[in-house]
Motif scaffolding. Structure first.
Motif, short mmCIF file in Angstrom:
data_model
loop_
_atom_site.label_atom_id
_atom_site.label_comp_id
_atom_site.label_asym_id
_atom_site.label_seq_id
_atom_site.Cartn_x
_atom_site.Cartn_y
_atom_site.Cartn_z
N GLN A 123 0.83 -1.21 0.00
CA GLN A 123 0.00 0.00 0.00
C GLN A 123 0.87 1.25 0.00
O GLN A 123 0.58 2.23 -0.71
CB GLN A 123 -0.91 -0.01 1.24
N ILE A 124 1.96 1.23 0.76
CA ILE A 124 2.87 2.37 0.81
C ILE A 124 3.50 2.60 -0.57
O ILE A 124 3.60 3.73 -1.07
CB ILE A 124 3.97 2.15 1.88
N GLY A 125 3.93 1.48 -1.20
CA GLY A 125 4.56 1.60 -2.51
C GLY A 125 3.62 2.18 -3.55
O GLY A 125 4.03 2.98 -4.40
N ILE A 126 2.37 1.76 -3.50
CA ILE A 126 1.39 2.29 -4.45
C ILE A 126 1.22 3.79 -4.27
O ILE A 126 1.18 4.56 -5.24
CB ILE A 126 0.05 1.54 -4.32
N ARG A 127 1.11 4.21 -3.02
CA ARG A 127 0.95 5.65 -2.75
C ARG A 127 2.18 6.43 -3.22
O ARG A 127 2.06 7.53 -3.76
CB ARG A 127 0.71 5.89 -1.25
N ARG A 128 3.37 5.86 -3.01
CA ARG A 128 4.58 6.54 -3.47
C ARG A 128 4.61 6.61 -5.00
O ARG A 128 5.03 7.61 -5.59
CB ARG A 128 5.84 5.80 -2.98
N ALA A 129 4.13 5.52 -5.64
CA ALA A 129 4.18 5.47 -7.10
C ALA A 129 3.24 6.48 -7.75
O ALA A 129 3.50 6.95 -8.87
CB ALA A 129 3.83 4.05 -7.58
N VAL A 130 2.13 6.81 -7.07
CA VAL A 130 1.17 7.77 -7.64
C VAL A 130 1.46 9.20 -7.20
O VAL A 130 0.62 10.08 -7.38
CB VAL A 130 -0.28 7.37 -7.28
N GLY A 131 2.63 9.43 -6.59
CA GLY A 131 3.02 10.80 -6.32
C GLY A 131 3.15 11.20 -4.87
O GLY A 131 3.50 12.36 -4.58
N ALA A 132 2.88 10.29 -3.94
CA ALA A 132 3.00 10.65 -2.52
C ALA A 132 4.48 10.80 -2.16
O ALA A 132 5.31 9.94 -2.50
CB ALA A 132 2.35 9.59 -1.65
N THR A 133 4.82 11.86 -1.47
CA THR A 133 6.20 12.10 -1.05
C THR A 133 6.45 11.43 0.30
O THR A 133 5.54 10.92 0.96
CB THR A 133 6.47 13.60 -0.93
N ARG A 134 7.70 11.48 0.71
CA ARG A 134 8.02 10.94 2.03
C ARG A 134 7.25 11.69 3.13
O ARG A 134 6.80 11.10 4.11
CB ARG A 134 9.53 11.05 2.29
N GLY A 135 7.14 12.99 2.95
CA GLY A 135 6.39 13.79 3.92
C GLY A 135 4.94 13.37 4.02
O GLY A 135 4.35 13.35 5.11
N HIS A 136 4.35 13.01 2.84
CA HIS A 136 2.95 12.56 2.85
C HIS A 136 2.80 11.25 3.60
O HIS A 136 1.84 11.06 4.37
CB HIS A 136 2.45 12.40 1.41
N ILE A 137 3.72 10.31 3.40
CA ILE A 137 3.67 9.02 4.10
C ILE A 137 3.83 9.23 5.61
O ILE A 137 3.11 8.64 6.42
CB ILE A 137 4.76 8.07 3.57
N LEU A 138 4.78 10.09 5.96
CA LEU A 138 5.00 10.38 7.38
C LEU A 138 3.75 10.99 8.00
O LEU A 138 3.31 10.60 9.09
CB LEU A 138 6.20 11.32 7.53
#
Length: 403
Positions: A311-326
């Motif tokens: 799920q994290i990888g998908i969000r990163r792949a569609v444009g989520a930055t490290r800050g967004h994940i944090l």
């Protein structure tokens, strides 16, 4: 981009067990922390009860094992020796001291047939006792020389006709009136109030209870065999030396007696030793509870991150930055923390009600609950920071290939 709450709630519904565990862990920590901090505050307040005597300059010498028939006659001789010690500014014989844990209690009333539920500590002071104690006179006067000479003890009751009362007793017994010249009654006898002094602690405040904490009366008394304590006053820096020399001096004068000495600071420390131990135990409980909660959040969140790498990888792949994940994980933890502290505050209130009914604990003020909640919120954010940073650091290509 702002974090949307709906995906977080959807994820929490799919991972109910870890979410419920975190909520319950935070709730339990909040309930325990609130009550423990409240109890710590109460006991710290007890340890620092004010006392209207010169605690810093007082030393107490206790003499036991003397011949009861000769004890009274030896008091003037002993006092002369004690007053001869360098640095001693006042010395007197007394029956007891505040916090000495040997309460002599009487119930006083303002009418001959009155009733009272307050246990009042009774002190018999030899000549100069008020100066040796460092009593602070607020109204009236101290005892005259003839009042000392004409007063004594009979069945541990004063044969004098005058006494001093504390400010708390004056206000309790005669609210809105002056206490000077008023009469107190006990056991068929009466005494006139000649002075009001600052509040002095009872001989055993824990036993006397809140109503008797500062309920004390002082009688004048000529030398009597019941006066087993010698009270010395000196500069604080001289106390230890004064105690040593006083014990040696009385040991020579009373070779068959057991002579012990200590500063009043030591007496206070001894009295509150159990309370201090309880405070440290509660502090340890708080520290352990916070540590267990923090490690629990770290462990569950780390496990949770491992389970949601795709799920994290998908969000990163569609444009989520490290800050967004944090921010995602911090928001998720904040929601769980909010649910936990709300449940914890209800639980804390219930625990406090139980302690009030079973152990006479005071009602916990409301502000302890939000303070505990804020502490748990901050702890949760700090605890989740490590796993969230690790999640944010995973490259999208690695995350999307993991199963």
């Amino acid at each position: 981009m702002p974090v949307e709450i709906r995906p977080i709630l959807s994820s929490l519904r799919r991972h109910r067990i870890p979410a419920v565990l975190i909520v319950l862990e935070i709730a339990l920590a909040c309930a325990v922390l609130g009550n423990a901090v409240f109890m710590i505050g109460q006991r710290m307040a007890n340890i620092h009860w004010s006392n209207g005597i010169d605690e810093a300059g007082i030393s107490v010498i206790t003499v036991n094992g003397t011949d009861p028939g000769l004890a009274a006659s030896g008091i003037p001789r002993d006092l002369a020796a004690l007053r001869g010690i360098a640095g001693v500014t006042a010395a007197a014989a007394v029956t007891s001291m505040p916090l000495d844990q040997s309460p002599a209690l009487t119930g006083f009333t303002t009418t001959p047939d009155g009733k009272t539920t307050v246990n009042t500590s009774v002190y018999f002071l030899g000549s100069g006792g008020e100066r040796a104690l460092g009593l602070h006179l607020l109204q009236g006067r101290f005892f005259n020389a003839d009042e000392y000479a004409d007063s004594g003890l009979k069945n541990f009751q004063s044969t004098s006709h005058v006494l001093l009362v504390t400010q708390s007793d004056a206000q309790r017994l005669w609210p809105g009136q002056g206490a000077l010249g008023k009469t107190l009654y006990a056991n068929g006898e009466s005494w006139t109030v000649v002075g009001v002094v600052s509040d002095v602690l009872a001989q055993d405040p824990k036993f006397s209870g809140p109503g008797g904490r500062y309920s004390s009366v002082f009688y004048p008394s000529r030398p009597d065999g019941m006066m087993g304590d010698y009270l010395l006053r000196s500069a604080p820096q001289d106390r230890d030396r004064v105690v040593r020399e006083a014990v040696q001096a009385l040991g020579r004068l009373e070779p068959g007696a057991v002579v012990e000495g200590k500063t009043y600071a030591q007496m206070r420390t001894d009295y509150f030793a159990d309370t201090s131990s309880m405070v440290w135990m509660l502090v340890l409980v708080c520290v352990v509870m916070l540590a267990v909660t923090a490690f629990g959040i770290v462990g569950l969140t780390s496990f949770w991150v491992g389970q949601r790498r795709r799920q994290i990888g998908i969000r990163r792949a569609v444009g989520a930055t490290r800050g967004h994940i944090l921010q995602y994980f911090q928001t998720e933890n904040f929601l769980l923390g909010t649910a936990g502290v709300v449940l914890g505050m209800v639980l804390a209130f219930g625990i406090n009600l139980y302690l009030m009914q079973r152990y006479e604990v005071a009602r916990m003020p409301w502000y302890y609950l939000p303070v505990s909640a804020v502490a748990l919120w901050l702890l949760g954010q700090l605890a989740v920071l490590g796993p969230a940073l690790r999640a944010a650091a995973v490259p999208p290509v690695v995350a999307t290939r993991s199963v």
